[in-house]
Structure formats: structure tokens, C-alpha cells
Motif scaffolding. Structure first.
Motif, PDB file in Angstrom:
ATOM      1  N   UNK A 289       0.811  -1.195   0.000  1.00 12.99           N
ATOM      2  CA  UNK A 289       0.000   0.000   0.000  1.00 12.99           C
ATOM      3  C   UNK A 289       0.856   1.260   0.000  1.00 12.99           C
ATOM      4  N   UNK A 290       2.109   1.117   0.448  1.00 14.95           N
ATOM      5  CA  UNK A 290       2.971   2.293   0.480  1.00 14.95           C
ATOM      6  C   UNK A 290       3.294   2.769  -0.936  1.00 14.95           C
ATOM      7  N   UNK A 291       3.478   1.851  -1.852  1.00 12.52           N
ATOM      8  CA  UNK A 291       3.782   2.246  -3.228  1.00 12.52           C
ATOM      9  C   UNK A 291       2.579   2.910  -3.891  1.00 12.52           C
ATOM     10  N   UNK A 292       1.407   2.368  -3.664  1.00 17.46           N
ATOM     11  CA  UNK A 292       0.204   2.980  -4.219  1.00 17.46           C
ATOM     12  C   UNK A 292      -0.032   4.351  -3.613  1.00 17.46           C
ATOM     13  N   UNK A 293       0.211   4.491  -2.312  1.00 17.16           N
ATOM     14  CA  UNK A 293       0.085   5.784  -1.659  1.00 17.16           C
ATOM     15  C   UNK A 293       1.068   6.801  -2.220  1.00 17.16           C
ATOM     16  N   UNK A 294       2.295   6.359  -2.467  1.00 21.25           N
ATOM     17  CA  UNK A 294       3.294   7.245  -3.060  1.00 21.25           C
ATOM     18  C   UNK A 294       2.872   7.669  -4.456  1.00 21.25           C
ATOM     19  N   UNK A 295       2.381   6.725  -5.241  1.00 21.00           N
ATOM     20  CA  UNK A 295       1.909   7.044  -6.592  1.00 21.00           C
ATOM     21  C   UNK A 295       0.763   8.043  -6.550  1.00 21.00           C
ATOM     22  N   UNK A 296      -0.181   7.848  -5.630  1.00 20.85           N
ATOM     23  CA  UNK A 296      -1.305   8.775  -5.531  1.00 20.85           C
ATOM     24  C   UNK A 296      -0.854  10.160  -5.096  1.00 20.85           C
ATOM     25  N   UNK A 297       0.128  10.221  -4.200  1.00 26.97           N
ATOM     26  CA  UNK A 297       0.638  11.522  -3.779  1.00 26.97           C
ATOM     27  C   UNK A 297       1.301  12.252  -4.945  1.00 26.97           C
ATOM     28  N   UNK A 298       2.080  11.550  -5.732  1.00 24.92           N
ATOM     29  CA  UNK A 298       2.740  12.156  -6.886  1.00 24.92           C
ATOM     30  C   UNK A 298       1.712  12.584  -7.922  1.00 24.92           C
TER      31      UNK A 298
ATOM     32  N   UNK B 118      -3.584   9.498  -0.847  1.00 27.07           N
ATOM     33  CA  UNK B 118      -2.301   8.813  -0.942  1.00 27.07           C
ATOM     34  C   UNK B 118      -1.487   8.964   0.322  1.00 27.07           C
ATOM     35  N   UNK B 119      -1.558  10.135   0.940  1.00 25.87           N
ATOM     36  CA  UNK B 119      -0.838  10.357   2.205  1.00 25.87           C
ATOM     37  C   UNK B 119      -1.411   9.467   3.308  1.00 25.87           C
ATOM     38  N   UNK B 120      -2.728   9.303   3.320  1.00 20.81           N
ATOM     39  CA  UNK B 120      -3.345   8.407   4.322  1.00 20.81           C
ATOM     40  C   UNK B 120      -2.931   6.958   4.066  1.00 20.81           C
ATOM     41  N   UNK B 121      -2.945   6.539   2.820  1.00 18.90           N
ATOM     42  CA  UNK B 121      -2.565   5.158   2.497  1.00 18.90           C
ATOM     43  C   UNK B 121      -1.102   4.885   2.836  1.00 18.90           C
ATOM     44  N   UNK B 122      -0.273   5.861   2.638  1.00 15.97           N
ATOM     45  CA  UNK B 122       1.152   5.694   2.908  1.00 15.97           C
ATOM     46  C   UNK B 122       1.445   5.620   4.402  1.00 15.97           C
ATOM     47  N   UNK B 123       0.681   6.340   5.202  1.00 15.65           N
ATOM     48  CA  UNK B 123       0.954   6.356   6.636  1.00 15.65           C
ATOM     49  C   UNK B 123       0.344   5.167   7.388  1.00 15.65           C
ATOM     50  N   UNK B 124      -0.607   4.493   6.778  1.00 19.22           N
ATOM     51  CA  UNK B 124      -1.217   3.339   7.467  1.00 19.22           C
ATOM     52  C   UNK B 124      -0.304   2.128   7.328  1.00 19.22           C
ATOM     53  N   UNK B 125      -0.215   1.315   8.385  1.00 17.00           N
ATOM     54  CA  UNK B 125       0.700   0.147   8.350  1.00 17.00           C
ATOM     55  C   UNK B 125       0.199  -0.974   7.492  1.00 17.00           C
TER      56      UNK B 125
END
Length: 79
Positions: free
Chosen positions: A1-10, A72-79
Motif C-alpha cells: 500500500x505504500x507504493x500505491x500511496x506514493x503514486x497517488x501523492x505524486x 495517498x498520504x493516508x494510504x502511505x501512513x497506514x501500516x
């Protein structure tokens, strides 16, 4: 989920900055291609477009980009 969150943030950041830059490009192009020239300058045309009725679509796109970035920031911060 961290990669998807990073992609969404970008993607969200690119949507926000890109939409504002495209409107700025259109304002400068319209001012330079005007046969009688701009009396107030391209920046005045840009801000008139931002705060006019036609600018509502731009602000909707900016809000969508902000939401994508936030999600994306929420997805990246969740474990």
C-alpha cells in the motif's frame, strides 16, 4: 500500500500544479496572441480567469488533485 500511496501523492501533486500551470499558459498565450495587446497584462488575465465563473472547473480539478494527494498520504501512513 505504500507504493500505491506514493503514486497517488505524486499524481495528486501533478494534477494540482499542472492544472494551475495550464491556466497560466493559456492566459499568457491569449495575451500574446491578442491583436490589440493586453491592457492589464497576462497576470491580471490569469487572476480574472481564476476568480471567474469559467474558473470553477479549474478549482474542481484542484480539489480532486488535493483529495488524491490526501488519500495517498493516508494510504502511505497506514501500516
Amino acid at each position: 500500500m505504500r507504493r500505491l500511496g506514493t503514486f497517488l501523492m505524486i499524481a495528486g501533486a501533478n494534477i494540482v500544479v499542472g492544472s494551475l500551470a495550464i491556466v497560466l499558459y493559456f492566459a499568457f498565450t491569449a495575451c500574446s496572441l491578442s491583436p490589440d495587446g493586453c491592457t492589464h497584462g497576462p497576470w491580471a488575465l490569469y487572476f480574472d480567469l481564476l476568480f471567474s465563473r469559467d474558473g470553477i472547473a479549474l478549482w474542481v480539478i484542484v480539489l480532486i488533485g488535493s483529495y488524491v494527494f490526501w488519500r495517498g498520504k493516508q494510504m502511505r501512513s497506514s501500516p
